[in-house]
Design a protein around this motif. Structure first.
Motif, short mmCIF file in Angstrom:
data_model
loop_
_atom_site.label_atom_id
_atom_site.label_comp_id
_atom_site.label_asym_id
_atom_site.label_seq_id
_atom_site.Cartn_x
_atom_site.Cartn_y
_atom_site.Cartn_z
N PRO A 162 21.98 -14.82 -34.04
CA PRO A 162 21.87 -15.27 -35.41
C PRO A 162 22.24 -13.97 -36.52
N LEU A 163 22.55 -13.06 -35.89
CA LEU A 163 23.21 -11.98 -36.75
C LEU A 163 24.68 -11.95 -37.03
N GLU A 164 25.33 -12.67 -36.21
CA GLU A 164 26.77 -12.76 -36.31
C GLU A 164 27.24 -13.07 -37.74
N SER A 165 28.09 -12.31 -38.18
CA SER A 165 28.84 -12.70 -39.52
C SER A 165 29.87 -11.59 -39.72
N PRO A 166 30.98 -12.28 -40.30
CA PRO A 166 32.31 -11.35 -40.64
C PRO A 166 32.06 -10.22 -41.91
N TRP A 167 30.97 -10.58 -42.45
CA TRP A 167 30.69 -9.81 -43.83
C TRP A 167 29.67 -8.75 -43.94
N THR A 168 29.05 -8.52 -42.81
CA THR A 168 28.11 -7.28 -42.71
C THR A 168 28.54 -6.45 -41.43
N TYR A 169 28.17 -5.13 -41.64
CA TYR A 169 28.57 -4.11 -40.83
C TYR A 169 28.13 -4.57 -39.49
N TYR A 170 26.41 -4.84 -39.35
CA TYR A 170 25.73 -5.32 -38.09
C TYR A 170 26.52 -6.59 -37.64
N MET A 224 29.08 -9.58 -33.26
CA MET A 224 30.25 -10.32 -32.82
C MET A 224 31.11 -9.42 -31.67
N ALA A 225 31.07 -8.41 -32.11
CA ALA A 225 31.65 -7.61 -31.22
C ALA A 225 31.19 -7.51 -29.68
N THR A 226 29.71 -7.28 -29.89
CA THR A 226 28.86 -7.34 -28.62
C THR A 226 29.03 -8.44 -27.71
N LEU A 227 29.09 -9.50 -28.60
CA LEU A 227 29.09 -10.87 -27.95
C LEU A 227 30.56 -11.19 -27.68
N GLN A 228 31.57 -10.25 -27.82
CA GLN A 228 33.01 -10.35 -27.41
C GLN A 228 33.56 -11.48 -28.39
#
Length: 671
Positions: free
Chosen positions: A379-387, A392-396
């Motif tokens: 649910p946190l995935e977003s191109p617009w926020t740091y976290y 996204m990076a953690t989920l590769q």
């Protein structure tokens, strides 16, 4: 770019939140005339320039010719605001009668109320206060509570609730509290609680004036508990030994230990371990505060002291900032169970913040619960926020920009472009009064409903080259930013030239400028930082002397400011082993601060080093600044490269420098 709330707070009213400024009616009717004659335009421009320099006279002279135009309320504001210390109630009232609503009037009313309270002119304060909606500004609510003409008639919250909700150094609320204490409207128990808050906030000088309101035995000792806490505590231990301590003296002991925790946390911990007079909750309080102060300087004992505080009383709930730093300390030590303990103690509002949801997920992942971690990360995935990008990076997953939404209706844009408030905001922006423009613009956005209207507002702002206004509007689109609007790239040619000359990535340079100024090229900070890249004059002088490419750069021109700022940023990136993350931190806080943090604590190599270091930056402003610059950089890279972006590389920490590799320059943006 600072947040809009921070920008408005800086410009208008110390201590005011941006939301306090815009509790007005709807935008002005679209039928009002927004045209000016050539003579009126010249007078308006001269008045605006003079106002920006603190001179009210050109605005006062121009007001008769401009008061019936759409800019009349602001010209009247410029004619009064620089001389609030000397104007009279009748002068303010004439303005209020002529311009009874609108952003400019609302700002002037709040500032005039502050001035009347400073003068202790309670009759006029009462008249102005009752003439409009009660201000949300806490300072003014405290002033109203100490106004003898209002205090008995207002249905306000209790003096202690007002006082405890204010910053420890808020003079108005502290003055109100002294009055309430004299009148017996704040109890002794409440006074002790508030003093503890002040000591926890390290506001010791603000606490000292309340000594006369303590019991006589403790009143004379409060100053000693601040000046020489360790000596005072030792004296009290010798005095009482194993005998019971008076309750008030125990309260003072807790304060002295909080003071000691701020200056010598190891001593505070040692005393706390040995003092039987303290309850388990009091021991936990002191240990948490000792750990908090220790972790800000990266002391290795801080993690152990957090664990000791938790063990002393697992039911004790420390303040939110202490729990935040408990998480950050645990990240430094890779103590994933402590991360979970800290988050579990947070109240629901703090626990729901993206950063703590993210680090909770990482703790689960590191403890061997990948499915549970994924359920928090997705649910946190977003191109617009740091976290969101970190998730996204953690989920590769690479950063991919989705296709843009359909454009806003031309009819909606035309309708907005005709509105008086919109035209005022844009005119203020064009005049270089960016803070006034944001105040007016925020009112426009408050009245809009739905994504199409906000998109239309952003497009109107961009059509008039009011970049900061458009970026702010775009950031309010529900569900995330509109990348085509929110990540515009004005001055693209100049930015590309500066990036090519210095070897900086264009995406990195653009991302930093977006954060520094929102592409408002003439903006100036409260400490004097100038232009697109918010370069300090002293830094500009140093660069012109030491960097041949910057020798003739004009700080106040677009290209010159970019040359100066990009060369300074390049120096920082060189000094910090090519790391964009550390270069951004040094650009904001100064290279000496960034080096100091690294010398005190260097993260273990690996992809998590950058995010964990960033989370542990002691300066809140710099921590958020770095996060926003890196987030901007990823988005600009995706736009400029026209391909998905891997997020991990830009969080690289580079080679930790022990000495500067170039002559030491002053900080670019820090005072």
């Amino acid at each position: 770019m600072a947040t809009v709330a921070a920008i408005l707070k800086h410009r208008f009213i110390p201590g005011a939140a941006a939301t306090c400024l815009f509790l007005l009616g709807g935008a002005a009717a679209a039928s009002a005339d927004t045209t000016l004659s050539a003579t009126q335009a010249r007078r308006l421009s001269a008045a605006a320039v003079a106002f920006s320099q603190g001179d009210y006279r050109p605005a006062a002279h121009a007001l008769p010719a401009l008061e019936n135009t759409y800019m009349g309320p602001w010209v009247g504001y410029w004619a009064l605001q620089p001389r609030l210390k000397s104007i009279t109630q009748s002068q303010y009232q004439r303005y209020a009668d002529r311009f009874p609503s609108g952003v400019a009037h609302h700002l002037l009313r709040q500032q005039w109320l502050l001035q009347l309270a400073h003068r202790k002119d309670w009759p006029d304060f009462t008249e102005v206060y009752q003439a409009g909606s009660p201000p949300d500004l806490l300072t003014l609510r405290c002033d109203a509570a100490r106004d003898p003409l209002l205090a008995s008639t207002l249905s306000v919250v209790s003096p202690f609730v007002l006082w405890s909700g204010a910053a420890a150094g808020n003079h108005a609320c502290n003055a109100m509290a002294r009055t309430a204490l004299k009148e017996g409207r704040i109890s002794q128990a409440e006074l002790w609680r508030r003093l503890q808050q002040m000591y926890e906030a390290s506001a010791f000088s603000a606490a000292l004036p309340f000594a006369p309101f303590l019991p006589a035995a403790q009143s004379g000792q409060l100053a000693q508990s601040v000046k020489t806490p360790a000596a005072w505590i030792s004296q009290q231990i010798q005095r009482y030994g194993a005998a019971p301590w008076p309750v008030e003296q125990t309260h003072l002991l807790v304060l002295a230990l909080l003071r000691l925790a701020a200056v010598h946390p190891a001593q505070a911990v040692q005393f706390t371990r040995n003092l039987r007079v303290l309850s388990s909750a009091e021991k936990s309080l002191i240990l948490y505060n000792s750990a908090y102060h220790a972790t800000l300087t990266f002391r290795p004992e801080s993690g152990r002291w957090y664990a000791e505080a938790y063990a002393a009383d697992a039911q004790f709930h420390p303040r939110p900032r202490i729990l935040a730093w408990m998480v950050r300390t645990a990240l430094r030590e890779h103590n994933w169970r402590m991360v979970e303990q800290a988050v579990e103690q947070m109240d629901p509002a703090q626990r729901a913040q993206r950063q703590w949801r993210f680090w909770s997920a990482i703790a689960l992942l590191r403890r061997g619960y990948p499915q549970a971690a994924r359920s928090l990360l997705t649910p946190l995935e977003s191109p617009w926020t740091y976290y969101g990008q970190l998730a996204m990076a953690t989920l590769q997953k690479p950063l991919v920009l989705r296709p843009t939404d359909p454009p806003a209706s031309p009819r909606a844009e035309a309708s907005l472009d005709e509105q008086v408030a919109v035209r005022r905001a844009i005119k203020l922006y064009q005049l270089g009064l960016y803070y006034d423009a944001l105040a007016e613009w925020n009112q426009v956005l408050t009245d809009l409903r739905g994504t199409p209207a906000i998109r239309a507002a952003a497009r109107v702002a961009f059509a008039h080259r009011s970049w900061l206004l458009g970026i702010h509007a775009s950031s309010l689109i529900p569900g995330g930013e509109d990348w085509e609007q929110g990540y515009v790239l004005p001055y693209a040619r100049e930015i590309a030239a500066a990036a090519a000359q210095t070897g900086l990535r264009k995406a990195f340079l653009a991302g930093l400028i977006r954060q520094e100024s929102g592409f408002a090229r003439g903006i100036q900070s409260g400490v004097g930082a100038q232009g697109l890249m918010q370069v300090m004059p002293a830094t500009a002088n140093w660069l012109q002397t030491h960097i041949p490419a910057a020798a003739n750069a004009d700080l106040h021109s677009t290209s010159g400011n970019l040359i100066l700022g990009s060369n300074y940023l390049h120096l920082q990136q060189q000094q910090f082993g090519g790391s964009e993350l550390l270069a951004a931190a040094a650009y904001n806080a100064g290279p000496a601060a960034a080096k100091r943090w690294l010398e005190r604590w260097t993260p273990a190599p690996g992809p998590w080093a950058g995010p964990i270091f960033t989370a542990n930056i002691p300066y809140r402003e710099t921590r958020h600044y770095v996060q926003r610059v890196l987030t901007n950089t990823s988005v600009y890279a995706a736009i400029l490269d026209r391909q998905p972006q891997s997020i991990w590389p830009q969080w690289h920490l580079g080679t930790v420098p022990m000495r500067a590799t170039a002559p030491s320059a002053p900080s670019s943006t820090a005072p």
